[in-house]
Design a protein around this motif. Sequence first.
Motif, PDB file in Angstrom:
ATOM      1  N   THR A  30       0.819  -1.201   0.000  1.00 29.92           N
ATOM      2  CA  THR A  30       0.000   0.000   0.000  1.00 29.92           C
ATOM      3  C   THR A  30       0.857   1.257   0.000  1.00 29.92           C
ATOM      4  OG1 THR A  30      -1.737   1.210   1.167  1.00 29.92           O
ATOM      5  CG2 THR A  30      -0.181  -0.003   2.522  1.00 29.92           C
ATOM      6  N   TRP A  85      -5.436   6.277   4.006  1.00 33.25           N
ATOM      7  CA  TRP A  85      -6.123   5.458   3.002  1.00 33.25           C
ATOM      8  C   TRP A  85      -7.583   5.885   2.890  1.00 33.25           C
ATOM      9  CZ3 TRP A  85     -10.375   2.366   2.762  1.00 33.25           C
ATOM     10  CH2 TRP A  85     -10.459   1.451   1.698  1.00 33.25           C
ATOM     11  N   TYR A 113      -9.508   7.494  -0.368  1.00 33.28           N
ATOM     12  CA  TYR A 113     -10.635   6.838  -1.024  1.00 33.28           C
ATOM     13  C   TYR A 113     -11.788   7.819  -1.214  1.00 33.28           C
ATOM     14  CZ  TYR A 113     -14.092   3.543  -2.529  1.00 33.28           C
ATOM     15  OH  TYR A 113     -15.043   2.907  -3.304  1.00 33.28           O
ATOM     16  N   SER A 125     -10.731  10.570  -3.916  1.00 31.97           N
ATOM     17  CA  SER A 125     -10.322  10.164  -5.262  1.00 31.97           C
ATOM     18  C   SER A 125     -11.383  10.509  -6.305  1.00 31.97           C
ATOM     19  CB  SER A 125     -10.058   8.662  -5.300  1.00 31.97           C
ATOM     20  OG  SER A 125      -9.747   8.256  -6.624  1.00 31.97           O
ATOM     21  N   TYR A 166     -10.155   3.560  -9.289  1.00 39.37           N
ATOM     22  CA  TYR A 166      -9.687   3.438  -7.910  1.00 39.37           C
ATOM     23  C   TYR A 166     -10.859   3.239  -6.960  1.00 39.37           C
ATOM     24  CZ  TYR A 166      -7.017   4.127  -3.676  1.00 39.37           C
ATOM     25  OH  TYR A 166      -6.426   3.926  -2.448  1.00 39.37           O
ATOM     26  N   LYS A 167     -11.976   3.888  -7.215  1.00 37.35           N
ATOM     27  CA  LYS A 167     -13.153   3.675  -6.370  1.00 37.35           C
ATOM     28  C   LYS A 167     -13.576   2.208  -6.410  1.00 37.35           C
ATOM     29  CE  LYS A 167     -14.328   8.111  -5.377  1.00 37.35           C
ATOM     30  NZ  LYS A 167     -14.348   8.703  -4.026  1.00 37.35           N
ATOM     31  N   PRO A 211      -9.553  -0.057  -4.838  1.00 41.60           N
ATOM     32  CA  PRO A 211      -8.532   0.739  -4.150  1.00 41.60           C
ATOM     33  C   PRO A 211      -7.325  -0.099  -3.763  1.00 41.60           C
ATOM     34  CG  PRO A 211     -10.310   0.198  -2.647  1.00 41.60           C
ATOM     35  CD  PRO A 211     -10.752  -0.266  -4.011  1.00 41.60           C
ATOM     36  N   GLU A 260     -17.840   5.278   0.661  1.00 45.42           N
ATOM     37  CA  GLU A 260     -17.169   6.539   0.993  1.00 45.42           C
ATOM     38  C   GLU A 260     -17.520   6.997   2.406  1.00 45.42           C
ATOM     39  OE1 GLU A 260     -17.134   8.457  -3.530  1.00 45.42           O
ATOM     40  OE2 GLU A 260     -18.858   8.765  -2.203  1.00 45.42           O
ATOM     41  N   CYS A 313     -15.691   5.373   5.222  1.00 52.10           N
ATOM     42  CA  CYS A 313     -14.374   6.011   5.378  1.00 52.10           C
ATOM     43  C   CYS A 313     -14.510   7.372   6.049  1.00 52.10           C
ATOM     44  CB  CYS A 313     -13.699   6.150   4.020  1.00 52.10           C
ATOM     45  SG  CYS A 313     -13.251   4.578   3.252  1.00 52.10           S
ATOM     46  N   CYS A 320     -17.043  -1.106   4.332  1.00 55.54           N
ATOM     47  CA  CYS A 320     -16.600  -0.374   3.139  1.00 55.54           C
ATOM     48  C   CYS A 320     -16.219  -1.346   2.029  1.00 55.54           C
ATOM     49  CB  CYS A 320     -15.424   0.538   3.501  1.00 55.54           C
ATOM     50  SG  CYS A 320     -14.607   1.286   2.068  1.00 55.54           S
ATOM     51  N   HIS A 321     -15.451  -2.373   2.371  1.00 58.02           N
ATOM     52  CA  HIS A 321     -15.021  -3.328   1.349  1.00 58.02           C
ATOM     53  C   HIS A 321     -16.181  -4.196   0.847  1.00 58.02           C
ATOM     54  CE1 HIS A 321     -10.952  -2.061   2.447  1.00 58.02           C
ATOM     55  NE2 HIS A 321     -10.606  -2.568   1.282  1.00 58.02           N
ATOM     56  N   ILE A 335     -17.782  -1.987  -1.746  1.00 60.85           N
ATOM     57  CA  ILE A 335     -16.992  -1.955  -2.980  1.00 60.85           C
ATOM     58  C   ILE A 335     -17.239  -3.225  -3.798  1.00 60.85           C
ATOM     59  CG2 ILE A 335     -14.640  -2.009  -3.898  1.00 60.85           C
ATOM     60  CD1 ILE A 335     -13.852  -0.207  -1.494  1.00 60.85           C
TER      61      ILE A 335
END
Length: 285
Positions: free
Chosen positions: A10, A18, A22, A25, A30-31, A34, A96, A99, A120-121, A124
């Motif tokens: 990273t 980080w 996020y 960005s 990347y969104k 990441p 988002e 984060c 968050c993950h 995504i």
Amino acid sequence: MNANPEASLTPFRDVESWARAYVQSTDLAYKLAPSPLPPHHQESPVAERLAAPGRPAVLRPATRRSRAPKPEALHDKRLRAQLMHAFFHHELQAAELMCWAVLAFPDTPLAFRRGLLRICHDEIRHMNMYRAHIEALGHRLGDFPVRDWFWRRVPSCQDARAFVALMGMGLEGGNLDLVPTYAERFRAVGDEEGARIQEQVGAEERAHVRFAVHWFSTWTGGCDFETWSKLLPAPLSPALMRGRSVARDERLAAGMPPAFIEALIAYVAEPHGRPLPEAPSLPRP
């Protein structure tokens, strides 16, 4: 906190950097994918409340509110893709805002902030599921305008209690009511993959709501409807946090007590109480 062997690759020195990157960005790629999370948090992070996310130029802002298509209209692939695009943008904002909360509430337990990053993950991954189906329907991200409704409301939360009340128990709780309806509608027009995606997202969002209920109960001493409704930032109302049909079993599985669910079903906004704001970007059936 991250068992990913790629974490050492990273470019960020800590989780807070980080999370900030996020949110800010403007790169759609990347969104969607990441860099790996760094293994460490800052030792003494300072509260930081980002005002707005970075938005990839391809995601055009909507100039007017869109309505959910009628069930029979979903035979049209374009309308199904438009719905999926709205769902995609909901997941993007949720990722988002998880984060955002990591940065805004650094004095919360580490277990809470780690949980936000796990969610968050999940969001995504959901984004990528929606993206793939949008493309299978013959469209691409950016083919339809988006509205940052959640970003206009959630940052008004003054503390972590209000955040889990609104984001987890409120908005994601409302999704538990909507998912079965949309899964049924996709299946009715022969879109089995669209229905499957809805059901998978709904099952995983149940865990997100359970996470919010746990921390809300920890911080307030229970899961009381009146306490919850008072923590919703004005002018938001409990009426906006439910579907037309409330999924009792889903909400029970997410940890909401029966008395809470019944109070939500019975809630009627007072005529001179808090006005209902415009509806969020997730279409309501």
